[in-house]
Write a protein that holds these residues in place. Sequence first.
Motif, PDB file in Angstrom:
ATOM      1  N   SER A 146      -6.347   8.212  -1.984  1.00 52.55           N
ATOM      2  CA  SER A 146      -6.972   9.042  -0.756  1.00 52.55           C
ATOM      3  C   SER A 146      -5.979   8.910   0.293  1.00 52.55           C
ATOM      4  O   SER A 146      -5.285   7.999   0.533  1.00 52.55           O
ATOM      5  CB  SER A 146      -8.369   8.007  -0.364  1.00 52.55           C
ATOM      6  OG  SER A 146      -9.126   7.749  -1.374  1.00 52.55           O
TER       7      SER A 146
ATOM      8  N   CYS B 182       1.860   3.925  -2.932  1.00 56.27           N
ATOM      9  CA  CYS B 182       0.896   4.946  -3.274  1.00 56.27           C
ATOM     10  C   CYS B 182       0.536   5.682  -2.121  1.00 56.27           C
ATOM     11  O   CYS B 182       0.518   6.938  -2.167  1.00 56.27           O
ATOM     12  CB  CYS B 182      -0.381   4.273  -3.884  1.00 56.27           C
ATOM     13  SG  CYS B 182       0.137   3.604  -5.467  1.00 56.27           S
ATOM     14  N   HIS B 183       0.083   5.072  -0.767  1.00 58.95           N
ATOM     15  CA  HIS B 183      -0.600   5.673   0.023  1.00 58.95           C
ATOM     16  C   HIS B 183       0.473   6.150   1.208  1.00 58.95           C
ATOM     17  O   HIS B 183       0.147   6.914   2.176  1.00 58.95           O
ATOM     18  CB  HIS B 183      -1.549   4.949   1.021  1.00 58.95           C
ATOM     19  CG  HIS B 183      -2.823   4.649   0.159  1.00 58.95           C
ATOM     20  ND1 HIS B 183      -3.808   5.346  -0.019  1.00 58.95           N
ATOM     21  CD2 HIS B 183      -3.272   3.491  -0.607  1.00 58.95           C
ATOM     22  CE1 HIS B 183      -4.879   5.010  -0.673  1.00 58.95           C
ATOM     23  NE2 HIS B 183      -4.387   3.579  -1.208  1.00 58.95           N
TER      24      HIS B 183
ATOM     25  N   THR C  65     -10.180   4.522  -9.172  1.00 56.45           N
ATOM     26  CA  THR C  65      -8.814   4.039  -9.969  1.00 56.45           C
ATOM     27  C   THR C  65      -7.936   3.245  -8.997  1.00 56.45           C
ATOM     28  O   THR C  65      -7.088   3.381  -9.571  1.00 56.45           O
ATOM     29  CB  THR C  65      -8.484   5.800 -10.194  1.00 56.45           C
ATOM     30  OG1 THR C  65      -8.168   6.253  -8.907  1.00 56.45           O
ATOM     31  CG2 THR C  65      -9.128   6.793 -10.972  1.00 56.45           C
ATOM     32  N   MET C  66      -8.377   2.975  -7.960  1.00 49.67           N
ATOM     33  CA  MET C  66      -7.463   2.069  -7.307  1.00 49.67           C
ATOM     34  C   MET C  66      -7.588   0.422  -7.746  1.00 49.67           C
ATOM     35  O   MET C  66      -8.661   0.253  -7.824  1.00 49.67           O
ATOM     36  CB  MET C  66      -7.679   1.876  -5.656  1.00 49.67           C
ATOM     37  CG  MET C  66      -6.785   1.109  -5.065  1.00 49.67           C
ATOM     38  SD  MET C  66      -6.766   1.212  -3.296  1.00 49.67           S
ATOM     39  CE  MET C  66      -6.650  -0.546  -2.898  1.00 49.67           C
TER      40      MET C  66
ATOM     41  N   CYS D 118       0.818  -1.236   0.195  1.00 48.63           N
ATOM     42  CA  CYS D 118       0.148  -0.066  -0.131  1.00 48.63           C
ATOM     43  C   CYS D 118       0.897   1.236   0.015  1.00 48.63           C
ATOM     44  O   CYS D 118       0.530   2.079  -0.667  1.00 48.63           O
ATOM     45  CB  CYS D 118      -1.179  -0.136   1.418  1.00 48.63           C
ATOM     46  SG  CYS D 118      -1.633  -1.651   1.539  1.00 48.63           S
TER      47      CYS D 118
HETATM   48  C1  HEC Z   1      -1.174   1.773  -7.352  1.00 49.71           C
HETATM   49  C2  HEC Z   1      -1.512   2.692  -6.106  1.00 49.71           C
HETATM   50  C3  HEC Z   1      -2.386   2.193  -5.058  1.00 49.71           C
HETATM   51  C4  HEC Z   1      -1.957   1.280  -4.206  1.00 49.71           C
HETATM   52  C5  HEC Z   1      -0.632   0.470  -4.554  1.00 49.71           C
HETATM   53  C6  HEC Z   1      -3.058   1.015  -3.225  1.00 49.71           C
HETATM   54  N1  HEC Z   1      -4.182   1.986  -3.537  1.00 49.71           N
HETATM   55 FE1  HEC Z   1      -5.650   2.514  -2.385  1.00 49.71          FE
HETATM   56  N2  HEC Z   1      -5.969   3.861  -3.382  1.00 49.71           N
HETATM   57  C7  HEC Z   1      -5.134   4.422  -4.572  1.00 49.71           C
HETATM   58  C8  HEC Z   1      -5.908   5.470  -5.228  1.00 49.71           C
HETATM   59  C9  HEC Z   1      -5.679   6.260  -6.458  1.00 49.71           C
HETATM   60  C10 HEC Z   1      -7.193   5.808  -4.346  1.00 49.71           C
HETATM   61  C11 HEC Z   1      -8.216   6.797  -4.722  1.00 49.71           C
HETATM   62  C12 HEC Z   1      -9.222   6.076  -5.588  1.00 49.71           C
HETATM   63  C13 HEC Z   1     -10.084   7.101  -6.211  1.00 49.71           C
HETATM   64  O1  HEC Z   1     -10.726   7.960  -5.491  1.00 49.71           O
HETATM   65  O2  HEC Z   1     -10.190   7.284  -7.465  1.00 49.71           O
HETATM   66  C14 HEC Z   1      -7.011   4.741  -3.378  1.00 49.71           C
HETATM   67  C15 HEC Z   1      -8.159   4.533  -2.594  1.00 49.71           C
HETATM   68  C16 HEC Z   1      -8.083   3.925  -1.360  1.00 49.71           C
HETATM   69  C17 HEC Z   1      -9.062   3.668  -0.314  1.00 49.71           C
HETATM   70  C18 HEC Z   1     -10.195   4.574   0.023  1.00 49.71           C
HETATM   71  C19 HEC Z   1     -11.300   4.471  -1.078  1.00 49.71           C
HETATM   72  C20 HEC Z   1     -12.336   5.880  -0.907  1.00 49.71           C
HETATM   73  O3  HEC Z   1     -13.476   5.549  -0.975  1.00 49.71           O
HETATM   74  O4  HEC Z   1     -11.740   6.785  -0.889  1.00 49.71           O
HETATM   75  C21 HEC Z   1      -8.713   2.668   0.662  1.00 49.71           C
HETATM   76  C22 HEC Z   1      -9.330   2.434   1.964  1.00 49.71           C
HETATM   77  C23 HEC Z   1      -7.408   2.111   0.196  1.00 49.71           C
HETATM   78  N3  HEC Z   1      -7.046   2.871  -1.053  1.00 49.71           N
HETATM   79  C24 HEC Z   1      -6.724   1.363   0.710  1.00 49.71           C
HETATM   80  C25 HEC Z   1      -5.634   0.414   0.101  1.00 49.71           C
HETATM   81  C26 HEC Z   1      -4.866  -0.402   0.906  1.00 49.71           C
HETATM   82  C27 HEC Z   1      -5.158  -0.945   2.164  1.00 49.71           C
HETATM   83  C28 HEC Z   1      -3.710  -0.690   0.116  1.00 49.71           C
HETATM   84  C29 HEC Z   1      -2.804  -1.838   0.090  1.00 49.71           C
HETATM   85  C30 HEC Z   1      -3.283  -3.171   0.253  1.00 49.71           C
HETATM   86  C31 HEC Z   1      -3.989   0.176  -1.164  1.00 49.71           C
HETATM   87  N4  HEC Z   1      -5.045   0.992  -0.916  1.00 49.71           N
HETATM   88  C32 HEC Z   1      -3.176   0.285  -2.336  1.00 49.71           C
HETATM   89  C33 HEC Z   1      -4.127   3.777  -4.896  1.00 49.71           C
HETATM   90  C34 HEC Z   1      -3.611   2.781  -4.394  1.00 49.71           C
END
Ligand code: HEC
Length: 202
Positions: free
Chosen positions: A133, A112-113, A158-159, A109
Amino acid sequence: MTKKFASSLLVVALAGLAGCSSIQRDPPIQMLDDMKHQPKFKAQASIDGIFADGRSNRLAPEDTVARAGYREETPMNTGLSSGMYIGQNPVPVTMALLKQGQTKFNIYCAPCHDQTGMGHGVVPTRVPSWQPSNLTEDRVVQFADGDIFSVISNGRRTMPAYQYQVAIADRWAIVAYVRVLQRAAHGMPYDVPAGTTIAAVR
Ligand code: HEC
């Protein structure tokens, strides 16, 4: 080497080169088949004259389930119960689970995060139009545990989905660790036990 032999070698070599430059339109002559031709029917192709329904083979019997990779639709596997996100992590939260979650979060995670969950990882610095986010903001704090599990499993907007990279047990460990990051981001001075010194925290 005789003169005659040398000039005939040259002729052979030139003939070889000529072969290279010419475009061959005919299929190569095949002395031995080498199994290049394998007459067969492709699965579920439509072929007349084998079965009455025109298929090349039979369908699996009704209610057949996969023996490998089949997952029952339990709250543990889906994060859902009667179509609703489950409120609480089905895995008991222990220090070991949080450590596991930290390791996996930082691998899967954080790119990106970022390691604090605020969304400033290396990916959005390279692709500014793709903003993750902030996992510590109130909106995400309000998410049910099953909802976070579902975002990891299936992706959202987009995630991308991470169900193929991250095992179910690791996903629940990550969910527990996201709660740690949220708690840390909203820490208050009174969370720190009295008498704690900076040196002790480090
Ligand atoms: C390749 C990049 C990327 C990775 C790696 C990634 N995320 Fe995300 N994540 C994003 C993006 C971009 C958004 C926002 C999506 C949107 O609003 O279009 C997001 C949104 C989220 C959200 C919130 C959704 C919302 O409604 O705002 C959560 C919870 C989240 N990610 C958890 C995780 C977790 C836990 C991991 C690891 C397992 C992870 N992400 C890995 C890119 C990533």
